[in-house]
Design a protein around this motif. Structure first.
Motif, mmCIF file in Angstrom:
data_model
loop_
_atom_site.group_PDB
_atom_site.id
_atom_site.type_symbol
_atom_site.label_atom_id
_atom_site.label_comp_id
_atom_site.label_asym_id
_atom_site.label_seq_id
_atom_site.Cartn_x
_atom_site.Cartn_y
_atom_site.Cartn_z
ATOM 1 N N ARG A 17 1.885 -1.480 -13.335
ATOM 2 C CA ARG A 17 2.204 -2.259 -12.131
ATOM 3 C C ARG A 17 1.387 -3.547 -12.085
ATOM 4 O O ARG A 17 1.920 -4.618 -11.760
ATOM 5 C CB ARG A 17 1.935 -1.423 -10.876
ATOM 6 C CG ARG A 17 2.929 -0.306 -10.642
ATOM 7 C CD ARG A 17 2.768 0.306 -9.261
ATOM 8 N NE ARG A 17 1.481 0.989 -9.109
ATOM 9 C CZ ARG A 17 1.272 2.267 -9.392
ATOM 10 N NH1 ARG A 17 2.268 3.016 -9.860
ATOM 11 N NH2 ARG A 17 0.087 2.811 -9.214
ATOM 12 N N ALA A 42 -5.483 6.778 -0.283
ATOM 13 C CA ALA A 42 -4.105 6.416 0.042
ATOM 14 C C ALA A 42 -3.932 4.901 0.037
ATOM 15 O O ALA A 42 -2.908 4.383 -0.414
ATOM 16 C CB ALA A 42 -3.722 6.995 1.400
ATOM 17 N N ALA A 43 -4.942 4.185 0.533
ATOM 18 C CA ALA A 43 -4.868 2.719 0.541
ATOM 19 C C ALA A 43 -4.838 2.175 -0.886
ATOM 20 O O ALA A 43 -4.103 1.229 -1.184
ATOM 21 C CB ALA A 43 -6.061 2.142 1.293
ATOM 22 N N LYS A 44 -5.609 2.784 -1.802
ATOM 23 C CA LYS A 44 -5.582 2.362 -3.205
ATOM 24 C C LYS A 44 -4.205 2.600 -3.812
ATOM 25 O O LYS A 44 -3.684 1.754 -4.554
ATOM 26 C CB LYS A 44 -6.639 3.119 -4.012
ATOM 27 C CG LYS A 44 -8.070 2.766 -3.705
ATOM 28 C CD LYS A 44 -9.006 3.142 -4.837
ATOM 29 C CE LYS A 44 -8.881 2.179 -5.982
ATOM 30 N NZ LYS A 44 -10.000 2.221 -6.926
ATOM 31 N N ARG A 45 -3.619 3.758 -3.505
ATOM 32 C CA ARG A 45 -2.288 4.060 -4.042
ATOM 33 C C ARG A 45 -1.261 3.061 -3.522
ATOM 34 O O ARG A 45 -0.396 2.594 -4.273
ATOM 35 C CB ARG A 45 -1.894 5.492 -3.683
ATOM 36 C CG ARG A 45 -2.737 6.559 -4.343
ATOM 37 C CD ARG A 45 -2.057 7.920 -4.273
ATOM 38 N NE ARG A 45 -1.934 8.406 -2.910
ATOM 39 C CZ ARG A 45 -2.860 9.120 -2.276
ATOM 40 N NH1 ARG A 45 -4.007 9.395 -2.883
ATOM 41 N NH2 ARG A 45 -2.662 9.556 -1.041
ATOM 42 N N THR A 46 -1.366 2.730 -2.243
ATOM 43 C CA THR A 46 -0.424 1.785 -1.641
ATOM 44 C C THR A 46 -0.506 0.425 -2.331
ATOM 45 O O THR A 46 0.508 -0.247 -2.553
ATOM 46 C CB THR A 46 -0.714 1.630 -0.145
ATOM 47 O OG1 THR A 46 -0.524 2.899 0.502
ATOM 48 C CG2 THR A 46 0.227 0.612 0.495
ATOM 49 N N LYS A 47 -1.723 0.016 -2.699
ATOM 50 C CA LYS A 47 -1.915 -1.281 -3.360
ATOM 51 C C LYS A 47 -1.701 -1.212 -4.865
ATOM 52 O O LYS A 47 -1.794 -2.232 -5.551
ATOM 53 C CB LYS A 47 -3.322 -1.797 -3.051
ATOM 54 C CG LYS A 47 -3.524 -2.187 -1.594
ATOM 55 C CD LYS A 47 -4.872 -2.825 -1.347
ATOM 56 C CE LYS A 47 -5.989 -1.810 -1.345
ATOM 57 N NZ LYS A 47 -7.291 -2.404 -0.923
ATOM 58 N N GLY A 48 -1.422 0.002 -5.367
ATOM 59 C CA GLY A 48 -1.177 0.151 -6.801
ATOM 60 C C GLY A 48 -2.420 0.015 -7.649
ATOM 61 O O GLY A 48 -2.340 -0.351 -8.828
ATOM 62 N N GLU A 49 -3.581 0.319 -7.087
ATOM 63 C CA GLU A 49 -4.842 0.163 -7.811
ATOM 64 C C GLU A 49 -5.170 1.414 -8.610
ATOM 65 O O GLU A 49 -4.884 2.533 -8.188
ATOM 66 C CB GLU A 49 -5.981 -0.130 -6.832
ATOM 67 C CG GLU A 49 -5.822 -1.457 -6.111
ATOM 68 C CD GLU A 49 -6.945 -1.692 -5.118
ATOM 69 O OE1 GLU A 49 -7.715 -0.747 -4.858
ATOM 70 O OE2 GLU A 49 -7.029 -2.820 -4.591
#
Length: 266
Positions: A20, A206-213
């Motif tokens: 990504r 969850a915030a990391k997953r949302t940002k694709g990190e």
């Protein structure tokens, strides 16, 4: 354990994250231009482990060397090594990162061997296959760095060199609350060794997953440097470098990039 890790192991999770990021053309997924390749063809080893050029003596002449660019895809380091005259193989987890290397190789008519895989498992390569392993910052994406050092030692020829870089573990200690940054405060929150899955809350993950990190792991100096000597290397060079675009407050007060030149005894 967080659901992101339950559903995918770290390797596959981070592989998808880097695919990504490469599609989004992050900083490490922007291929070098023709001018850089032309300069490298003059014999200069322009590939970098940190923002600054390599220290003198680390890889002054790459001509004729068999080089493994380890977990270093993205169309930057490997093409520069190939243009400088090295027989270059690049291994990376991300197909999209390797696609950037392929793009430069085709554009510049460079011979570049592309391999997709895990930096902890180099079993596709025979013992003593390379003169140099060039390993730019990437081992923060694996939970355990010891297998990386062991595999690097195995695939290097006697007298070969491992050129590696990583972050100073101090980068991972502080709370990342933006309010603290605005106040110029560094508040220790995390211990070393650091691991996203163990140290972050469900909301933060969850915030990391949302940002694709990708998930990251802050290894100790004992693991990063002592781990190389435990694998059989001798440390021949040490270099520190500053972050030119500080992301964390600590970047303003100490050089947070570290690079090592490790030698496999002849």
């Amino acid at each position: 354990m967080p659901d992101a890790v339950q559903q995918h192991d770290v390797f596959h999770y981070n592989q998808a994250a880097w695919d990504r990021q490469a599609r989004a053309e992050c900083e490490w997924s922007r291929p070098v231009d023709a001018a850089a390749i032309a300069e490298a063809r003059q014999g200069r080893a322009l590939a970098r482990l940190t923002p600054e050029p390599l220290p003198a003596g680390w890889l002054d002449d790459a001509r004729g060397l068999d080089v493994l660019c380890l977990a270093g895809g993205g169309g930057q380091q490997a093409p520069l090594l190939a243009a400088a005259g090295a027989r270059t193989t690049v291994l990376d987890a991300s197909a999209e990162q390797l696609a950037r290397d392929r793009e430069v190789a085709e554009r510049e008519s460079l011979a570049l061997r592309l391999e997709q895989g895990d930096m902890r498992d180099l079993s596709r390569f025979a013992d003593a296959s390379f003169d140099c392993v060039f390993h730019p910052i990437s081992n923060l994406y694996v939970p355990d760095v010891a297998p990386v050092w062991r595999e690097c030692h195995r695939v290097l020829r006697p007298g070969g060199r491992l050129l590696a870089s990583f972050y100073n573990p101090a980068v991972f200690v502080a709370d990342r609350d933006p309010a603290l940054l605005e106040q110029g405060l560094i508040r220790p929150r995390f211990s070393i060794p650091y691991a996203d899955p163990a140290h972050l809350s469900e909301a933060e993950l969850a915030a990391k997953r949302t940002k694709g990190e990708a998930l990251v792991f802050g290894h100790s100096l004992a693991e990063l440097i002592g781990g190389q000597t435990a694998a059989g290397f001798l440390i021949a060079g040490f270099h520190e470098d500053w972050q030119p675009r500080p992301r964390f407050l600590i970047d303003r007060y100490l050089p947070t990039f570290i690079a090592t030149w490790a030698l496999k005894p002849a």
